[in-house]
Scaffold this active site. Sequence first.
Site, PDB file in Angstrom:
ATOM      1  N   GLU A 282     -28.618 -73.245  28.097  1.00 10.09           N
ATOM      2  CA  GLU A 282     -28.273 -74.450  27.342  1.00 10.09           C
ATOM      3  C   GLU A 282     -27.596 -74.153  26.009  1.00 10.09           C
ATOM      4  OE1 GLU A 282     -31.349 -77.426  27.190  1.00 10.09           O
ATOM      5  OE2 GLU A 282     -31.340 -77.637  29.363  1.00 10.09           O
TER       6      GLU A 282
ATOM      7  N   GLU B 218     -32.632 -75.911  36.292  1.00 13.90           N
ATOM      8  CA  GLU B 218     -33.719 -76.779  35.804  1.00 13.90           C
ATOM      9  C   GLU B 218     -33.481 -78.205  36.279  1.00 13.90           C
ATOM     10  OE1 GLU B 218     -34.735 -76.729  31.599  1.00 13.90           O
ATOM     11  OE2 GLU B 218     -34.304 -74.567  31.513  1.00 13.90           O
TER      12      GLU B 218
HETATM   13  C1  BG6 Z   1     -34.403 -77.739  28.734  1.00 19.16           C
HETATM   14  C2  BG6 Z   1     -34.803 -76.367  28.293  1.00 19.16           C
HETATM   15  O1  BG6 Z   1     -33.730 -78.348  27.686  1.00 19.16           O
HETATM   16  O2  BG6 Z   1     -35.354 -78.660  29.054  1.00 19.16           O
HETATM   17  C3  BG6 Z   1     -36.261 -76.029  28.454  1.00 19.16           C
HETATM   18  O3  BG6 Z   1     -34.004 -75.378  28.875  1.00 19.16           O
HETATM   19  C4  BG6 Z   1     -37.092 -77.254  28.183  1.00 19.16           C
HETATM   20  O4  BG6 Z   1     -36.563 -74.966  27.602  1.00 19.16           O
HETATM   21  C5  BG6 Z   1     -36.719 -78.314  29.211  1.00 19.16           C
HETATM   22  O5  BG6 Z   1     -38.458 -77.054  28.121  1.00 19.16           O
HETATM   23  C6  BG6 Z   1     -37.519 -79.583  29.088  1.00 19.16           C
HETATM   24  O6  BG6 Z   1     -37.395 -80.055  27.773  1.00 19.16           O
HETATM   25  P1  BG6 Z   1     -38.654 -80.443  26.904  1.00 19.16           P
HETATM   26  O7  BG6 Z   1     -38.090 -80.817  25.587  1.00 19.16           O
HETATM   27  O8  BG6 Z   1     -39.299 -81.566  27.623  1.00 19.16           O
HETATM   28  O9  BG6 Z   1     -39.515 -79.243  26.860  1.00 19.16           O
END
Ligand code: BG6
Length: 473
Positions: free
Chosen positions: A165, A371
């Site tokens: 990211e 993700e």
């Molecule tokens: C992404 C990141 O932005 O989303 C992760 O790569 C992150 O590190 C995931 O944990 C979920 O976001 P959040 O803010 O809910 O933890």
Amino acid sequence: MKNETLAPFPKNFFWGASSSAYQVEGANLEDGKGPSCQDVKEVPAGTSDLTVCADFYHHYKEDIALMAEMGFKSYRFSIAWTRILPEGTGEINQKGIDFYNNVIDECLKYGIEPIVTMFHFDMPAALDKRGSWSNPESVEWFVNFASILFQSFGDRVKYWLTINEQNMLTLVGPVIGTMCIPEGTENVLKEIYQQNHHMLVAQAKAMVLCHEMLPEAKIGPAPNISLVYPASCKPEDVIAAQNFNAVRNWLYLDMAVNGVYNNLVWAWLGKYDAQPTFAEGDKEAMKNAHPDFIGFNYYNTATVAEEDGSVAFNPVGGDQQNSDGLAGMYKTVRNENLGKTEFGWEIDPVGFRATIREMYSRYRLPMLVTENGLGAYDTLTEDGKVHDSYRIHYLQDHIHQLQEAITDGCEMMGYNPWSAIDLISTHEGMRKRYGFIYVDRDEFDLKTMKRYKKDSFEWYKKVIATNGADLSE
Ligand code: BG6
């Protein structure tokens, strides 16, 4: 396009899940690990710090065994720079190398493909003191780290992701705790995009180095890509959507894949005298790099309207999925067609298909979902269960749309949702859980740290066993 029947998921599809070192490992200063920016940042009030997390560092065998029980074909995890190089450069910490050797070997023991992210939000604190990504030397710091990773693990790791990211590091660094702007900086926008430029060059050089050192390996970027919708068919709204698509998405992929700056972003930066300065050789370095695939994180889409003068000039406002808007470029609006998670992120499975289609038609590279997932409040029942049907529904809907996209002709390598196991969120603590495996701890009370299989664990096991043919609950 209505698909009457859906194409099957490819053979050898990487069904798995993701995590990142600083959010899952704990043991943050153990066995010689140096502090990263995550260890020294001020965590948001009411949220846990990152010293223990899910304590994967001490539980990795048990955790990988559970991933194997789910039938994982891949596990995407990151390597903490400061476990390998406590100061970011200089002396190697052998215990850090040993730990990741063990994790990799443990995955391979079960036939799980390790997919390694080289950098996931955890700049060494020692390098932050030297200016972080603002320092032009950061390119060489990263390339040096990359060469140690390729050298140490390249005999077994075949899939590499460069920077997780990078677009969120640039757009919302403060909320993730990653932004380091040198004191006295006058043109903050220029500084941010100079940092971004250094990351782009570092990524390009790391990709070239990977291909030189490990001809069999594959490497790609891992931005967070969300297709941006116009709020209406009003032409000005369409322009606003193009603006945000350029700033949020295409800047990163145009450069990673084609080695060029996105023209809209370049023009926008020019208005603020914020175009980054190129060092000698940068242009060639960017042009020489060729990723083998695109890794991307997807949580939802965004919707924007024409900026009517009401948006304040703040280039780093909001979080990964909720932008505050950008003066002169776009105004963020709520998409009334979509529901939201308990943490306020819109949910858009069809947008997942749309995002994949758009990316594939622009770049024509195989794609890996690195993700996707639902952050929710989970409850452990007295008999040790977590009934997370809401998570199952979210994942069902997204996997279905992924299959639609495959049927539409998009080349997909795998699906690695966030997260394999509960871990600490970027800015919302332990209570925002994503895992298939529940970790028995609260925000501040570490309780038993025992692992429990959520309902989604059993469901995902069946999905993987049927190669995505059976998504039913
Ligand atoms: C992404 C990141 O932005 O989303 C992760 O790569 C992150 O590190 C995931 O944990 C979920 O976001 P959040 O803010 O809910 O933890």
